[in-house]
Design a protein around this motif. Structure first.
Motif, mmCIF file in Angstrom:
data_model
loop_
_atom_site.group_PDB
_atom_site.id
_atom_site.type_symbol
_atom_site.label_atom_id
_atom_site.label_comp_id
_atom_site.label_asym_id
_atom_site.label_seq_id
_atom_site.Cartn_x
_atom_site.Cartn_y
_atom_site.Cartn_z
ATOM 1 N N MET B 1 -0.019 39.797 -0.702
ATOM 2 C CA MET B 1 -0.593 38.455 -0.623
ATOM 3 C C MET B 1 0.357 37.562 0.143
ATOM 4 O O MET B 1 1.548 37.534 -0.127
ATOM 5 N N VAL B 2 -0.196 36.830 1.085
ATOM 6 C CA VAL B 2 0.598 35.912 1.886
ATOM 7 C C VAL B 2 0.557 34.551 1.223
ATOM 8 O O VAL B 2 -0.530 33.988 1.002
ATOM 9 N N GLY B 3 1.720 33.999 0.882
ATOM 10 C CA GLY B 3 1.796 32.676 0.254
ATOM 11 C C GLY B 3 2.314 32.802 -1.165
ATOM 12 O O GLY B 3 1.765 33.565 -1.952
ATOM 13 N N GLY B 4 3.353 32.064 -1.498
ATOM 14 C CA GLY B 4 4.041 32.245 -2.771
ATOM 15 C C GLY B 4 3.728 31.195 -3.809
ATOM 16 O O GLY B 4 4.517 30.981 -4.725
ATOM 17 N N GLY B 5 2.577 30.556 -3.710
ATOM 18 C CA GLY B 5 2.225 29.495 -4.654
ATOM 19 C C GLY B 5 1.688 30.020 -5.975
ATOM 20 O O GLY B 5 1.746 31.216 -6.267
ATOM 21 N N GLN B 6 1.139 29.111 -6.763
ATOM 22 C CA GLN B 6 0.662 29.487 -8.104
ATOM 23 C C GLN B 6 -0.534 30.433 -8.044
ATOM 24 O O GLN B 6 -0.735 31.215 -8.978
ATOM 25 N N LEU B 7 -1.301 30.378 -6.964
ATOM 26 C CA LEU B 7 -2.460 31.290 -6.889
ATOM 27 C C LEU B 7 -1.964 32.733 -6.770
ATOM 28 O O LEU B 7 -2.502 33.639 -7.404
ATOM 29 N N ALA B 8 -0.926 32.939 -5.983
ATOM 30 C CA ALA B 8 -0.342 34.290 -5.870
ATOM 31 C C ALA B 8 0.297 34.695 -7.197
ATOM 32 O O ALA B 8 0.190 35.848 -7.630
ATOM 33 N N VAL B 319 -12.767 24.353 -20.883
ATOM 34 C CA VAL B 319 -12.321 23.208 -20.078
ATOM 35 C C VAL B 319 -10.924 23.500 -19.540
ATOM 36 O O VAL B 319 -10.055 23.974 -20.267
ATOM 37 N N MET B 320 -10.756 23.246 -18.247
ATOM 38 C CA MET B 320 -9.450 23.359 -17.588
ATOM 39 C C MET B 320 -9.005 21.961 -17.188
ATOM 40 O O MET B 320 -9.799 21.219 -16.607
ATOM 41 N N THR B 321 -7.787 21.604 -17.510
ATOM 42 C CA THR B 321 -7.233 20.341 -17.015
ATOM 43 C C THR B 321 -5.884 20.625 -16.363
ATOM 44 O O THR B 321 -5.055 21.346 -16.928
ATOM 45 N N ASN B 322 -5.707 20.071 -15.169
ATOM 46 C CA ASN B 322 -4.443 20.278 -14.460
ATOM 47 C C ASN B 322 -3.322 19.474 -15.100
ATOM 48 O O ASN B 322 -3.536 18.366 -15.583
ATOM 49 N N GLY B 357 3.173 13.688 -9.751
ATOM 50 C CA GLY B 357 1.891 13.954 -9.107
ATOM 51 C C GLY B 357 1.694 15.394 -8.656
ATOM 52 O O GLY B 357 0.595 15.776 -8.254
ATOM 53 N N ARG B 358 2.752 16.226 -8.710
ATOM 54 C CA ARG B 358 2.637 17.619 -8.261
ATOM 55 C C ARG B 358 1.961 18.452 -9.360
ATOM 56 O O ARG B 358 2.280 18.319 -10.541
ATOM 57 N N LYS B 359 1.062 19.343 -8.941
ATOM 58 C CA LYS B 359 0.455 20.271 -9.896
ATOM 59 C C LYS B 359 1.515 21.273 -10.356
ATOM 60 O O LYS B 359 1.993 22.086 -9.556
ATOM 61 N N VAL B 360 1.877 21.225 -11.616
ATOM 62 C CA VAL B 360 2.908 22.145 -12.115
ATOM 63 C C VAL B 360 2.346 23.170 -13.109
ATOM 64 O O VAL B 360 3.058 24.067 -13.559
ATOM 65 N N GLY B 361 1.079 23.013 -13.451
ATOM 66 C CA GLY B 361 0.457 23.956 -14.379
ATOM 67 C C GLY B 361 -0.952 23.494 -14.709
ATOM 68 O O GLY B 361 -1.458 22.520 -14.128
#
Lengths: 390, 390
Positions: B1-8, B319-322, B357-361
């Motif tokens: 997978m290319v990209g090291g973010g939370q989706l990976a 329900v999902m909340t960021n 403001g950054r998505k951390v979880g």
């Protein structure tokens, strides 16, 4: 976590959403857990220097097996390393003699047992049980005969698992084998049980504890084959008794983390403790898909002294069946078939090379109809092993 | 997978039980996914040589973002690298102009749109809409006025996410800003929507596809805040229409893997496509705890051409909340509090440094009572961010 097997692999998986930095001490770079963990140290868990270096920078050290020498655990604890469960508790899962002593001292019902010196001593142990049974029986009486009180279960006090290090012997001749390794041997009565149960609990350092539903564990050739959660037709009373027993063992022995208590349900409706494991355990694999919080997540939460997660079931029935290696090293096509046949099947593979009889994965199924749920798990495990072709 | 973010990171987590050997191309060794993956290559995804070397030994290459240059994808495909989704499909998620063209060509309902050259052109685009609205209205009539047809939505065709690269402008003066970067700008009517929905589907190379329940997505300041699965009070008809639309887009555009179709539900009961994402998506995070098979597991199953898993929900409501970063960099105590308050709360942390403001979880909650399920997720997210203290 010390140990690179599938338990460490699945513990890492459970730690990812918790944001836990997971460090692994693994025998080799291709062990089950080492394949998926970022921070891997390859080394020998029997070497104190290796353990010491590994523990540096760890907040807590925990284990996926019981084989780390107790004296190393004590040395590390003396140096201030936080080990959970601690050496005193863990000794009772490492040494079956110490386990029986500890359980007996807190009045936990166990099979009759004692350390035996040689085959003659095994015969004496057998006869003692026979005499006790006779004196308790109205038909009792008569002198001691050769073979009285057999069969007897013999276990090496250390190092056994999955039926290894366990013998069922019928006379003094058969009783010779376990002594050949020159290690202490524990003799136990062969319990007349109707089935095996397991009570899984988790306990944290500040004393919070949770109990999972009591499960039925079905063994084949001494290896866990299937776990049914909850145990079918288990009375509320016996279920509560088993949970209380496991919570009490965890508390009295000072266990931190996951504790699996393997139990015999006897013909006369009692429960006796068979084995203890102080780590995530095969009898708790169903929790990955069948409980709100898995045993792996709760083990991590416990050893890190985080509040524990909800252990309640998410389905009426959850069934876990182990996948053993069969004669075909490449399971890929069987894997495709199982996924296509049952899109709700939950497959957990360990990344291990297939060897006949080796645990290479497990499957979980869940639903409202126990017969259907069992059949789906059975079919997938058999198909993956290659014992059926459809 | 290319990209090291939370989706990976979460895709790797989902790949562990599937026995998948996961290799990561990450910008840095401490990126969200790089912290938990064994096999990490650190390198620049904008560099063809880096991509080429990374792809060696991969059965399939997939992505956690849309930013890999299209010409590199085409070059790799020409060399025989298996890229899923492929460059032709992925272009429609990378370039909003190409996306609109493709959707229009297959008669998918979209907001009125066109590429605009400068602020004057934006005014002309606005006036066209205004004239159309007037001619369609019985009260219509009158000549063109300055400000007619505004507000208008302007988007850079590439590189935007989470509200970045998107402007709502009310006159030609405001319309100047998006052109400053010198990249193509797409103008779209500002849709009078009642809410946003998302239809998530997964499609595999041999054409198998599954559709998740349609969800409601609630944005705050252009960033996804909460997702409710399934979307409350959505008619069966509109739900089926949205699923059919997403399946049709996946098929027509040749998407392999997970496709998120973000939708506007208009006041007059229609649905219009807002955005496409061809990878696991924030609107599908609820599936980790709320569906039989998560979007991450199904994305992997799709790109590897394994049979897809059951997309059905496991709870009445999920329900999902960021969780966004707040003013306090250390979330540890808030984390303890949330775990203790709600043992059934499912926390998913990304291992990221906290920045405001950054998505951390994110957190997932599920149950039968929507108000309660929403409140639990809201409370945990707010507490973790630090905007409430109890």
């Amino acid at each position: 976590m010390v140990g690179g097997g599938q338990l460490a692999r699945m513990t890492h998986e459970a730690g990812i959403p918790l944001g836990i930095r997971f460090k692994l001490l693994s025998d080799g770079p291709q062990d089950s857990a080492a394949q998926v963990v970022s921070d891997v140290v390859v080394g020998d868990y029997r070497d104190l220097e290796t353990l010491r270096a590994f523990a540096k920078g760890c907040d807590v050290v925990t284990f996926d097996h019981e084989h780390v020498p107790t004296e190393h655990l004590r040395a590390l604890e003396a140096e201030g390393v936080v080990i959970r469960p601690g050496a005193d508790a863990l000794l009772r899962a490492q040494d079956k003699g110490a386990m029986r002593d500890a359980l007996t001292s807190i009045d936990v019902p166990c099979p009759r047992h004692r350390i035996v010196a040689d085959p003659e001593d095994v015969a004496a142990f057998a006869a003692e049980g026979d005499a006790a049974a006779r004196s308790a029986s109205v038909e009792g009486g008569g002198g001691r005969r050769e073979g009285e009180g057999f069969p007897i279960v013999l276990k090496t006090v250390r190092g056994g698992y999955d039926g290894k290090g366990v013998w069922v012997v019928h006379d003094t001749e058969e009783a010779a084998e376990p002594f050949k390794a020159g290690v202490p041997v524990l003799a136990e009565e062969k319990v007349d049980f109707v089935r095996e149960l397991a009570a899984n609990v988790v306990r944290s350092p500040h004393g919070q504890a949770v109990a999972y539903p009591v499960v039925e564990s079905i063994q084949v050739d001494g290896v866990c084959d299937t776990v049914i959660a909850p145990a079918p037709n288990l009375s509320e009373e016996l279920s509560a008794q088993a949970q209380r027993l496991a919570l009490s063992i965890a508390s009295e022995l000072g266990v931190i983390g996951h504790l699996a208590v393997e139990l015999f349900e006897t013909r006369d409706g009692r429960i006796l403790v068979n084995e203890l494991a102080m780590r995530p355990h095969n009898s708790g694999h169903w929790t990955q898909d069948g409980a709100v919080t898995s045993q792996f997540a709760n083990h991590l939460r416990a050893v890190l002294d985080l509040p524990l997660g909800d252990p309640r079931p998410r389905a009426r029935w959850t069934v876990m069946t182990n996948v053993l290696g069969g004669d075909y090293p490449d399971m890929y096509h069987a894997y495709l078939h199982c996924m296509a046949r049952d899109p709700a099947l939950k497959i957990h593979m360990y990344g291990k090379d297939v060897k006949p009889g080796r645990k290479v994965g497990h499957v979980n199924t869940y639903g409202d109809d126990l017969a259907d749920v069992r059949e789906r798990a059975r079919h997938a495990a058999d198909y993956l092993r290659g014992t059926i072709t459809e």
